[in-house]
Design a protein around this motif. Structure first.
Motif, short mmCIF file in Angstrom:
data_model
loop_
_atom_site.label_atom_id
_atom_site.label_comp_id
_atom_site.label_asym_id
_atom_site.label_seq_id
_atom_site.Cartn_x
_atom_site.Cartn_y
_atom_site.Cartn_z
N ALA A 11 42.48 21.82 -4.10
CA ALA A 11 42.92 21.93 -2.70
C ALA A 11 42.35 23.19 -2.05
O ALA A 11 41.89 23.14 -0.89
N CYS A 12 42.35 24.31 -2.76
CA CYS A 12 41.79 25.55 -2.21
C CYS A 12 40.28 25.42 -2.00
O CYS A 12 39.75 25.90 -0.99
N HIS A 13 39.59 24.77 -2.93
CA HIS A 13 38.15 24.59 -2.79
C HIS A 13 37.82 23.74 -1.56
O HIS A 13 36.93 24.09 -0.78
N VAL A 37 32.98 32.69 -1.11
CA VAL A 37 34.07 33.43 -1.73
C VAL A 37 35.01 34.00 -0.66
O VAL A 37 36.23 33.98 -0.80
N THR A 38 34.44 34.49 0.44
CA THR A 38 35.26 34.97 1.55
C THR A 38 36.08 33.82 2.13
O THR A 38 37.28 33.98 2.42
N SER A 39 35.49 32.66 2.29
CA SER A 39 36.21 31.48 2.78
C SER A 39 37.31 31.09 1.80
O SER A 39 38.42 30.74 2.22
N LEU A 40 37.02 31.14 0.52
CA LEU A 40 38.01 30.82 -0.49
C LEU A 40 39.17 31.81 -0.45
O LEU A 40 40.34 31.42 -0.52
N TYR A 41 38.86 33.08 -0.29
CA TYR A 41 39.90 34.09 -0.21
C TYR A 41 40.84 33.82 0.96
O TYR A 41 42.06 33.88 0.84
N TRP A 42 40.29 33.49 2.12
CA TRP A 42 41.11 33.27 3.31
C TRP A 42 41.77 31.91 3.29
O TRP A 42 42.73 31.68 4.03
N SER A 43 41.30 30.97 2.48
CA SER A 43 41.97 29.67 2.40
C SER A 43 43.20 29.71 1.52
O SER A 43 44.08 28.86 1.64
N ILE A 44 43.26 30.71 0.65
CA ILE A 44 44.43 30.84 -0.21
C ILE A 44 45.55 31.46 0.57
O ILE A 44 46.65 31.11 0.61
#
Length: 127
Positions: free
Chosen positions: A82-84, A120-127
């Protein structure tokens, strides 16, 4: 039974629609916006996620796997997927706007960052 249904799901999931779209767009001289929209064809790879459900069904009935371990593994896998997907959506939206300063990702990035660092920045902010 596999050839009647699941074979076609796997076949659609394996076809490299993204590479084909990039090749055709390059040959036809398409704009970057067209290439961006064609990159959405890569979502067809998500069709193969049905295999995870089958794997967890088999693990649930396995006597050698502790129920707590199974539950933690299943829940962690769902959270990671889901985060990905959310990170990819957020990255796509920022990329559609060319990572400008008025997008959510623009102020967070430096021009020298690679695509992986942007993800990785997008992943960080999606969490």
């Amino acid at each position: 039974e596999y050839l009647n249904y699941m074979f076609w799901v796997d076949a659609v999931g394996v076809i490299p629609f993204g590479a084909i779209a990039y090749f055709l767009a390059d040959q036809l001289g398409a704009s970057s916006e067209t290439i961006l929209v064609l990159s959405l064809l890569q979502l067809s790879r998500l069709a193969r996620l049905y295999r995870i459900k089958k794997l967890f069904r088999e693990l649930r009935n396995n006597l050698f796997v502790n129920l707590l371990t199974f539950t933690l593994l299943r829940n962690f896998s769902v959270a990671v997927i889901a985060c990905h997907v959310q990170a990819c959506i957020m990255y796509f939206l920022a990329r559609a706007q060319h990572f400008e300063r008025d997008t959510w990702l623009g102020p967070l990035l430096y021009k020298s960052e690679s695509s992986f660092e942007r993800y990785v920045t997008s992943l960080y902010w999606s969490i």
